[in-house]
Design a protein around this motif. Sequence first.
Motif, short mmCIF file in Angstrom:
data_model
loop_
_atom_site.label_atom_id
_atom_site.label_comp_id
_atom_site.label_asym_id
_atom_site.label_seq_id
_atom_site.Cartn_x
_atom_site.Cartn_y
_atom_site.Cartn_z
N ASP A 7 0.82 -1.21 0.00
CA ASP A 7 0.00 0.00 0.00
C ASP A 7 0.85 1.26 0.00
N ALA A 8 2.01 1.21 0.66
CA ALA A 8 2.87 2.39 0.75
C ALA A 8 4.28 1.97 1.10
N VAL A 9 5.24 2.77 0.66
CA VAL A 9 6.65 2.59 1.03
C VAL A 9 7.16 3.95 1.49
N GLU A 10 7.72 3.98 2.69
CA GLU A 10 8.17 5.24 3.26
C GLU A 10 9.61 5.12 3.76
N GLU A 11 10.44 6.07 3.40
CA GLU A 11 11.79 6.11 3.94
C GLU A 11 11.71 6.60 5.38
N VAL A 12 12.20 5.79 6.32
CA VAL A 12 12.05 6.14 7.73
C VAL A 12 13.39 6.29 8.44
N GLY A 13 14.49 6.18 7.71
CA GLY A 13 15.81 6.32 8.29
C GLY A 13 16.86 6.05 7.24
N THR A 14 18.12 6.10 7.65
CA THR A 14 19.22 5.84 6.73
C THR A 14 19.15 4.41 6.23
N ARG A 15 19.01 4.23 4.91
CA ARG A 15 18.89 2.91 4.28
C ARG A 15 17.83 2.05 4.98
N THR A 16 16.75 2.68 5.37
CA THR A 16 15.67 1.96 6.07
C THR A 16 14.33 2.45 5.54
N VAL A 17 13.47 1.51 5.17
CA VAL A 17 12.13 1.86 4.70
C VAL A 17 11.09 1.07 5.49
N ALA A 18 9.88 1.61 5.53
CA ALA A 18 8.74 0.90 6.09
C ALA A 18 7.80 0.55 4.95
N LEU A 19 7.44 -0.73 4.85
CA LEU A 19 6.49 -1.20 3.84
C LEU A 19 5.15 -1.44 4.52
N GLU A 20 4.14 -0.70 4.08
CA GLU A 20 2.79 -0.93 4.56
C GLU A 20 2.12 -1.93 3.62
N LEU A 21 1.66 -3.04 4.16
CA LEU A 21 1.10 -4.13 3.37
C LEU A 21 -0.38 -4.30 3.69
#
Length: 207
Positions: A7-21
């Motif tokens: 549903d969404a991909v968000e950059e949340v830190g250095t070389r770190t993303v959050a994937l909303e599924l």
Amino acid sequence: MTAVTVDAVEEVGTRTVALELRTPDGFDAEPGQFLLVRATVDGVEETGYYTLSSPDTEGTMEITVEYVPEGTLAPWLAERTPGDEIEIEGPFGDVRYTGDGPAVVLAEGPGIGPAVGIAERARGAGHDATVIFWGEDPPHRDRLDALDADGATVLVVGSLDEAVDTLVGAAEATVYVFGFESFVRDAKTVAEAAGVADVRAESFGPR
């Protein structure tokens, strides 16, 4: 395997993303549990385990992915866009928070994902929550700030010894640890030295 939509991909830190599924029908899990993710990357089947970083799985759920350029599955996941599908199995793991009582979470690296998920679940249930992050510039800074504003305790420490007083003062809380092997070992030692009887740890393997 179950195919789920991003549903969404968000950059949340250095070389770190959050994937909303998007949560599939009949799926239920608690923060602290993890998923097996499977994908074919450059013709090779890759798998990896990712701990849930959302406080619940109602409608959608989230995983936090830390990646390095030379990696395989993690960079591939970081490049996903809304509407893409990934395959999952699970949930797995006995380390989980069900909203019952105060919680203290020690975390490093991508372990901040389940840490914020557990803390948000605890605060939503009216319980005290503490997040102790070892390192600098933790991912999910916005969520940590929101937790702090909501009355949770948020500590960013350079040494786990800085967490001792907080652990001593959290005798009624369940203590969770998320991180790589050496961090989990050190965090459990510090927690036990502070008199914590119940430490629930999930190791991400060697770093």
